[in-house]
Scaffold this motif. Structure first.
Motif, PDB file in Angstrom:
ATOM      1  N   UNK A   1       0.931  -1.215  -0.064  1.00 17.69           N
ATOM      2  CA  UNK A   1       0.067  -0.119  -0.005  1.00 17.69           C
ATOM      3  C   UNK A   1       0.846   1.349   0.023  1.00 17.69           C
ATOM      4  N   UNK A   2       2.162   1.114  -0.261  1.00 20.69           N
ATOM      5  CA  UNK A   2       3.054   2.186  -0.387  1.00 20.69           C
ATOM      6  C   UNK A   2       2.700   3.194  -1.531  1.00 20.69           C
ATOM      7  N   UNK A   3       2.412   4.470  -1.229  1.00 18.44           N
ATOM      8  CA  UNK A   3       2.242   5.441  -1.910  1.00 18.44           C
ATOM      9  C   UNK A   3       3.178   5.665  -3.015  1.00 18.44           C
ATOM     10  N   UNK A   4       2.593   5.496  -4.504  1.00 21.10           N
ATOM     11  CA  UNK A   4       3.812   5.384  -5.507  1.00 21.10           C
ATOM     12  C   UNK A   4       3.729   6.559  -6.439  1.00 21.10           C
ATOM     13  N   UNK A   5       2.478   7.081  -6.409  1.00 25.35           N
ATOM     14  CA  UNK A   5       2.318   8.274  -7.549  1.00 25.35           C
ATOM     15  C   UNK A   5       1.258   9.305  -6.970  1.00 25.35           C
ATOM     16  N   UNK A   6       1.299  10.559  -7.253  1.00 27.07           N
ATOM     17  CA  UNK A   6       0.411  11.473  -7.045  1.00 27.07           C
ATOM     18  C   UNK A   6       0.007  12.019  -8.423  1.00 27.07           C
ATOM     19  N   UNK A   7      -1.212  11.595  -8.918  1.00 28.42           N
ATOM     20  CA  UNK A   7      -1.371  11.838 -10.406  1.00 28.42           C
ATOM     21  C   UNK A   7      -2.475  13.195 -10.497  1.00 28.42           C
ATOM     22  N   UNK A   8      -2.366  14.461 -10.749  1.00 24.46           N
ATOM     23  CA  UNK A   8      -3.300  15.506 -10.595  1.00 24.46           C
ATOM     24  C   UNK A   8      -4.244  15.469 -11.680  1.00 24.46           C
ATOM     25  N   UNK A   9      -5.415  15.583 -11.300  1.00 21.82           N
ATOM     26  CA  UNK A   9      -6.537  15.605 -12.365  1.00 21.82           C
ATOM     27  C   UNK A   9      -6.452  16.768 -13.234  1.00 21.82           C
ATOM     28  N   UNK A  10      -7.138  16.729 -14.250  1.00 21.87           N
ATOM     29  CA  UNK A  10      -6.891  17.538 -15.193  1.00 21.87           C
ATOM     30  C   UNK A  10      -7.891  18.908 -15.332  1.00 21.87           C
ATOM     31  N   UNK A  11      -8.686  19.103 -14.362  1.00 17.34           N
ATOM     32  CA  UNK A  11      -9.370  20.213 -14.175  1.00 17.34           C
ATOM     33  C   UNK A  11      -8.568  21.580 -14.220  1.00 17.34           C
ATOM     34  N   UNK A  12      -9.053  22.720 -14.572  1.00 12.23           N
ATOM     35  CA  UNK A  12      -8.108  23.801 -14.799  1.00 12.23           C
ATOM     36  C   UNK A  12      -8.763  24.914 -13.943  1.00 12.23           C
ATOM     37  N   UNK A  13      -9.946  24.811 -12.986  1.00  6.24           N
ATOM     38  CA  UNK A  13     -10.565  25.711 -12.281  1.00  6.24           C
ATOM     39  C   UNK A  13     -10.404  25.213 -10.682  1.00  6.24           C
ATOM     40  N   UNK A  14      -9.934  26.219  -9.859  1.00 10.18           N
ATOM     41  CA  UNK A  14      -9.650  25.858  -8.618  1.00 10.18           C
ATOM     42  C   UNK A  14      -8.509  25.320  -8.356  1.00 10.18           C
ATOM     43  N   UNK A  15      -8.461  24.536  -7.056  1.00 11.36           N
ATOM     44  CA  UNK A  15      -7.076  23.974  -6.865  1.00 11.36           C
ATOM     45  C   UNK A  15      -7.231  22.478  -7.379  1.00 11.36           C
ATOM     46  N   UNK A  16      -6.069  22.318  -8.224  1.00  9.78           N
ATOM     47  CA  UNK A  16      -5.935  20.814  -8.641  1.00  9.78           C
ATOM     48  C   UNK A  16      -5.799  19.724  -7.611  1.00  9.78           C
ATOM     49  N   UNK A  17      -6.428  18.690  -7.833  1.00  7.20           N
ATOM     50  CA  UNK A  17      -6.646  17.600  -6.657  1.00  7.20           C
ATOM     51  C   UNK A  17      -5.458  16.453  -7.092  1.00  7.20           C
ATOM     52  N   UNK A  18      -4.766  15.932  -6.193  1.00  8.23           N
ATOM     53  CA  UNK A  18      -3.790  14.968  -6.522  1.00  8.23           C
ATOM     54  C   UNK A  18      -4.082  13.619  -6.272  1.00  8.23           C
ATOM     55  N   UNK A  19      -4.391  12.769  -7.019  1.00  8.14           N
ATOM     56  CA  UNK A  19      -5.055  11.340  -6.925  1.00  8.14           C
ATOM     57  C   UNK A  19      -3.904  10.570  -6.315  1.00  8.14           C
TER      58      UNK A  19
END
Length: 846
Positions: free
Chosen positions: A152-170
Motif C-alpha cells: 500500500x506504499x504511495x507510488x504516485x500522485x496524479x493530478x486531475x486535469x481540471x483547470x479551475x480551482x485547486x488541482x486534486x492529486x490522486x
C-alpha cells in the motif's frame, strides 16, 4: 500477485532478460534497453537518488515527453519508495507551481529538448535533472539495498486535469497499479509478439498501466517517438511493424482524413466507398486484403486500436473495422488507476465502453452516475480530506462524475455530469451526444458543445472546426444535424473555430473550460476562417529551438542561422529533416548558408519546394534484405566476380584482425582509391558470416538516369549497395536507411569520403553525416587502408563526363586492417577526427 512494483520489474526482467523493452530513435540515433537493463538502470537511479539525500515518500516531478528515460525514472523512483508526480508536457508553469506547492518535491526531471525557464526563487532548492542525461549520470553508481516497501506504499500522485480551482492529486499505490495490471491481463489475449507505439502521454495513469506496464508483463516492446504527428506515427507503424496502438478518437479521425484525402486526390472515392460497403459482409482477413494498400501504408501488422479518454464516433469506428482494424474501446479514470470497463478483442460492441473488467464492482446511482469500487481505486486525494469525502459514497464507491447506462452488461457513456446543459425548460442535455452527431458529418473535423446562459436557462452552443477542403458551409451542417437531433437538443448558436485544433488537456481531451473562455473573450463569428500562418511560424520556431537548444522566444525573423543560432553543418541536416517530418516540406540543405535567416526559411517553407527522388529507396532496401537476394549475391560473387578480380590482382592482408571473433554487426571503413575493383576485392577477403548480412551506402548518381541504370543494378546485385543522396538535397532519409540496416543486424562497408580518393592523396575530405549517425554509440568500426599498385590492373581513365575502369595487366593490392574501435562518449566533431585518424594510421608513407 506481486506486492510492489520493484518485485514486478524484477520478475519480468528474469523472464525476458535479453529482449528489448523500450526503444526510441532521436533523429538518427537509436536508444534501446533490454528488460534486464531496464531493471538494473532503474536500481541505479534509485541508488543515486537515495545517495543524494532523498528518502522513501519524498516527491519528484517528471515533466517531459514520452521517452524510455521517463520510464526508467519512474521505475527508479518507485524502487526507492519515492513518490512520482507526473506532469503533462503542456502544463503551464502556473499549474505546475501549484503541484509543487502541494507536494514539495526534491527533484524535477525535465527534457533538455523542451527548454523551460524554471528559476523562481521558491524553486531554488529543487534539483533539476535532464532525462536524456540520466543514464549517463548513473552509469558508475553502485546499486544499493533498496528500502522495504509495503503493497500500500504511495507510488504516485496524479493530478486531475481540471483547470479551475485547486488541482486534486490522486494518490496511487503500488497495489492499485499491480491489481489493475492483473485484471487487465485477464482480458487481453496473449499474443506471441507485442510491438506497441506509445503516443498518449505517460503523465496519465491510463498510459502507464495500459500502454506500459501491461505490455511489459507480456514481454512486449514499446516504441517511443521524439516528435508525435501523423507523419512520424505512420513512419513508425511501417518501420517497427507495430501491432497495437493506444489512441484517442481524434487520432483515428486524423488517420482516416489522410486516407480519404489520398483517395480523393487519386479519383478513387467511388471505389473506396463501394469497398467499405462490401467489407461489411466479409470476414476480417478478407477486409485486410481488400484494403491491402492502406494496411501496407500502416505497416501491415496493425490489428488493434485501443481507444479511450474521449467519446468515440460510431461511424468512425465502423469505418476502421470495415478496413480490417479492430477498434477496442474502454473506460476508466485516474482515480480508478486506469480501466473500469473494456471491450474484448473478440467480444466488442462499437459505441459501448465494454463490460466491466474482472475485480471491478460497478453500479449506477439514481441519477445514472457511474460508481466504482475496486482494489484499483484510489484511497483519495493528497492532503485533501474534504474532496476525498465528497468523492465517495457512504458504502465506499467512487463517484466518477460520468453518466451512462448498462445494456446486456455493456456500459454506454452518456456524458460528463459537470458538462451537462440545463435548458430553461429544465431539460438536461449532455454535449457529448451532440458532438457525436456533429463529428459524424464528413466535413467536420471536430466540435465542442457547451451551454450559454440565456434568460432562465442555457441554450446549446457549438464551436466547430471544418476539414481543410470542406464542401459544406457550417450553417448548412448545423441545419442538417439539427434534423437528426431531439427537439430539446437543437443547436441554437454556433461559431467557426479559428484555430487548427481546440486547446487540449494532457490526456488529449478537449479543454472545455479553455474553449469556453476563448469563445467568450474573442469575437469569433461564422464568417471567420481558419488561420494557419501563426501556427506555421510557431512550428518553425519550435523546430529551431529543439535543434539549437535555445528558447524559441529568443528567435526572431532576423536571426541568422549561422552567426546567431550557431547552426553548423550537422545541425543543418537535423533542421531539414525535422521540417520535413513536422511540416511535410522538403528543403534543400545547400540553400541554408551564412546569410540565411528565419525569414528566409519561412519563405522556403511557404513556397513548398518539393523534391522527388527518381528512385524508391524503401523498395531498394527492402529487396536487399530478402534472403534470396543475399544468397544470389554470394553465389554470383563466388562464381564470377571474385575469380575475375583475383585473376588480375594478388591480394595481401595485413593487420591483427580476426573476423571470426568480432561481434556483429560491424562497420568497415576506409579509403576508396579505385572503384569498383577495390570494393570487390574487399568483399572477397571477408568471411561468409559477414557477407550474408552485408550492405553498403553508395553514391546515387547511377540511379538518377536511365543511361547509367545498369551500373546501379550491378552495384546493387553484386555489391549489396543502396543509394544515398549526395547532391545537396535532404540527406535525412538516406542516413535513416543506413541506421535501419545496422539495427537489423547488417554489417556495412562505408567509404567515408563519399567519393573516390583523390589521386596522389591518402584520404579525401570526410562526409559529416557519418559522425551524425554513429557519434556516442557502441557500434564497432573496423578501419582499413588500401595500398599497393591500386591502379595497376583496373586503372582510372576519364573522359569529359565520367571515369571508366579497364582491366590492364597484373598487380598487387594490400589491405591493412586496424583494431576495432567505437565512438562511445565522443561527440560529432570528435568522431570525425577519430575516424580520419584511425584510417590514416594504416596508410603507408607516400
Amino acid at each position: 500477485m506481486y506486492e510492489t512494483i520493484p518485485e514486478f520489474l524484477a520478475s519480468v526482467a528474469n523472464r525476458y532478460p535479453t529482449k528489448y523493452a523500450l526503444y526510441i530513435r532521436r533523429f538518427l540515433r537509436t536508444t534501446r534497453f533490454t528488460y534486464r537493463e531496464v531493471e538494473q538502470i532503474s536500481l541505479k537511479i534509485a541508488s543515486y537518488l537515495l545517495e543524494n539525500g532523498l528518502k522513501p515518500q519524498d516527491k519528484v516531478l517528471i515533466w517531459a515527453p514520452n521517452m524510455p528515460e521517463w520510464v526508467l525514472a519512474l521505475f527508479g523512483c518507485l524502487s526507492a519508495g519515492i513518490v512520482v508526480v507526473p506532469v503533462g508536457l503542456h502544463s503551464t508553469e502556473e499549474v505546475v507551481g501549484k503541484y509543487i506547492e502541494q507536494t514539495r518535491p526534491k527533484v524535477l526531471f525535465l527534457s533538455k529538448f523542451y527548454p523551460i525557464d524554471f528559476k523562481k526563487p521558491e524553486h531554488k532548492n529543487i534539483k533539476i535533472i535532464n532525462l536524456e542525461d540520466l543514464v549517463g549520470l548513473v552509469e558508475n553508481v553502485s546499486i544499493k539495498k533498496m528500502p522495504n516497501l509495503s503493497k500500500n506504499e504511495l507510488g504516485e500522485i496524479v493530478f486531475t486535469s481540471g483547470t479551475t480551482g485547486e488541482p486534486k492529486g490522486v494518490m496511487i499505490s503500488h497495489h492499485n497499479i499491480l491489481f489493475e495490471i492483473e485484471q487487465l491481463l485477464k482480458t487481453v489475449p496473449h499474443f506471441k509478439h507485442y510491438r506497441l507505439l506509445s503516443v498518449l502521454p505517460l503523465s496519465h495513469v491510463m498510459e502507464q498501466v495500459v500502454g506500459l506496464m501491461t505490455p511489459i508483463a507480456r514481454g512486449g516492446t514499446i516504441y517511443y517517438l521524439p516528435r508525435i504527428n501523423t507523419v512520424t506515427i505512420k513512419k513508425a507503424l511501417r518501420k517497427y511493424q507495430i501491432t497495437d496502438l493506444g489512441a484517442v478518437p481524434q487520432m483515428l479521425r486524423m488517420f482516416l482524413d489522410s486516407i480519404e484525402y489520398q483517395v480523393t486526390e487519386q479519383g478513387k472515392s467511388g471505389s473506396f466507398n463501394f469497398a467499405l460497403k462490401l467489407a461489411a459482409v466479409l470476414p476480417i482477413t478478407l477486409r485486410r486484403q481488400l484494403f491491402s494498400k492502406i494496411h501496407e501504408d500502416l505497416g501491415g501488422k496493425l490489428y488493434v486500436f485501443g481507444v479511450g479518454s474521449a467519446p468515440l464516433d460510431v461511424k468512425l469506428a465502423e469505418t476502421w473495422e470495415a478496413m480490417g482494424i479492430k477498434v477496442v474501446e474502454g473506460y476508466g479514470a485516474s482515480e480508478t488507476t486506469g480501466g473500469v470497463t473494456a471491450n474484448r478483442i473478440d467480444d466488442r460492441i462499437i459505441g459501448s465502453a465494454g463490460k466491466k473488467i474482472p475485480g471491478m464492482e460497478l453500479k449506477l446511482s439514481s441519477e445514472n452516475e457511474i460508481q466504482v469500487k475496486s482494489d484499483s481505486v484510489t484511497r483519495g486525494y493528497f492532503e485533501n480530506e474534504e474532496k476525498t469525502r465528497e468523492a465517495f459514497t457512504a458504502d465506499g464507491y467512487f463517484k466518477t462524475g460520468d453518466v451512462g447506462y448498462l445494456k446486456d452488461g455493456y456500459l454506454y457513456i452518456t456524458g460528463r455530469e459537470k458538462f451537462k446543459i440545463v435548458t430553461a425548460a429544465g431539460d438536461k442535455i449532455y454535449p457529448e451526444d451532440i458532438e457525436r452527431k456533429l463529428n459524424s458529418h464528413p466535413d467536420v473535423w471536430d466540435s465542442c458543445v457547451m451551454g450559454i446562459k440565456k434568460d432562465d436557462g442555457e441554450i446549446v452552443h457549438a464551436e466547430i472546426i471544418l476539414k481543410p477542403k470542406a464542401a459544406t458551409k457550417v450553417e448548412d451542417i448545423v441545419k442538417k444535424i439539427n434534423l437528426e437531433l431531439e427537439p430539446n437538443q437543437q443547436i441554437m448558436d454556433f461559431s467557426l473555430w479559428t484555430d487548427k485544433d481546440f486547446p487540449r488537456l494532457h490526456t488529449l481531451k478537449v479543454d472545455r473550460n479553455e474553449v469556453r473562455s476563448m469563445s467568450e473573450n474573442t469575437s469569433q463569428t461564422k464568417n471567420k476562417v481558419t488561420n494557419t500562418t501563426i501556427s506555421s511560424e510557431d512550428t518553425l520556431k519550435n523546430i529551431l529551438s529543439k535543434v539549437c537548444k535555445i528558447p524559441g522566444s529568443s528567435i526572431t525573423d532576423n536571426s541568422n542561422l549561422v552567426t546567431d543560432l550557431k547552426l553548423d553543418s550537422l545541425k543543418r541536416v537535423e533542421l531539414v529533416s525535422l521540417i520535413e517530418e513536422e511540416m511535410g516540406v522538403e528543403l534543400i540543405e545547400e540553400d541554408i548558408d551564412n546569410e540565411t535567416t528565419l525569414k528566409n526559411i519561412k519563405q522556403q517553407v511557404s513556397s513548398h519546394k518539393k523534391i522527388s527522388y527518381p528512385y524508391d529507396l524503401d523498395s531498394i532496401t527492402k529487396k536487399l534484405r530478402e534472403p534470396f537476394s543475399s544468397y544470389l549475391r554470394i553465389l554470383l560473387q563466388d562464381l564470377f566476380v571474385f575469380p575475375i578480380l583475383r585473376f588480375f590482382v594478388k591480394v595481401e592482408v595485413k593487420g591483427d584482425i580476426d573476423f571470426s571473433r568480432l561481434k556483429l554487426p560491424i562497420i568497415l571503413i576506409g579509403n576508396h582509391p579505385n572503384p569498383p575493383s577495390d570494393i570487390g576485392l574487399l568483399l572477397s577477403i571477408l568471411p561468409l558470416r559477414i557477407r550474408l548480412k552485408l550492405a553498403a551506402p553508395a553514391n546515387d548518381w547511377p540511379y538518377r538516369t536511365q543511361k547509367y541504370l545498369i551500373n546501379a543494378i550491378l552495384s546493387n546485385l553484386l555489391g549489396g549497395t543502396f543509394p544515398i543522396n549526395t547532391h545537396g538535397k535532404p540527406v535525412g532519409k538516406s542516413l535513416d536507411a543506413i541506421l535501419d540496416f545496422i539495427e537489423d543486424g547488417y554489417s556495412l562497408y562505408i567509404m567515408p569520403e563519399g567519393d573516390v580518393t583523390p589521386i596522389g592523396e591518402k584520404l579525401g575530405p570526410l562526409k559529416p553525416g557519418l559522425a551524425q549517425l554513429f557519434a556516442n554509440t557502441d557500434v564497432q568500426f573496423v578501419p582499413f587502408y588500401i595500398s599497393g599498385d591500386v591502379y595497376g590492373s583496373f586503372y582510372r581513365q576519364k573522359d569529359e563526363h565520367h571515369t571508366y575502369y579497364f582491366p590492364h595487366g597484373f598487380s598487387k593490392i594490400i589491405f591493412t586492417f586496424g583494431k576495432p574501435f567505437t565512438l562511445l562518449d565522443k561527440d560529432e566533431n570528435e568522431s570525425m577526427v577519430t575516424i580520419k585518424e584511425k584510417i590514416l594510421e594504416l596508410a603507408p608513407s607516400l
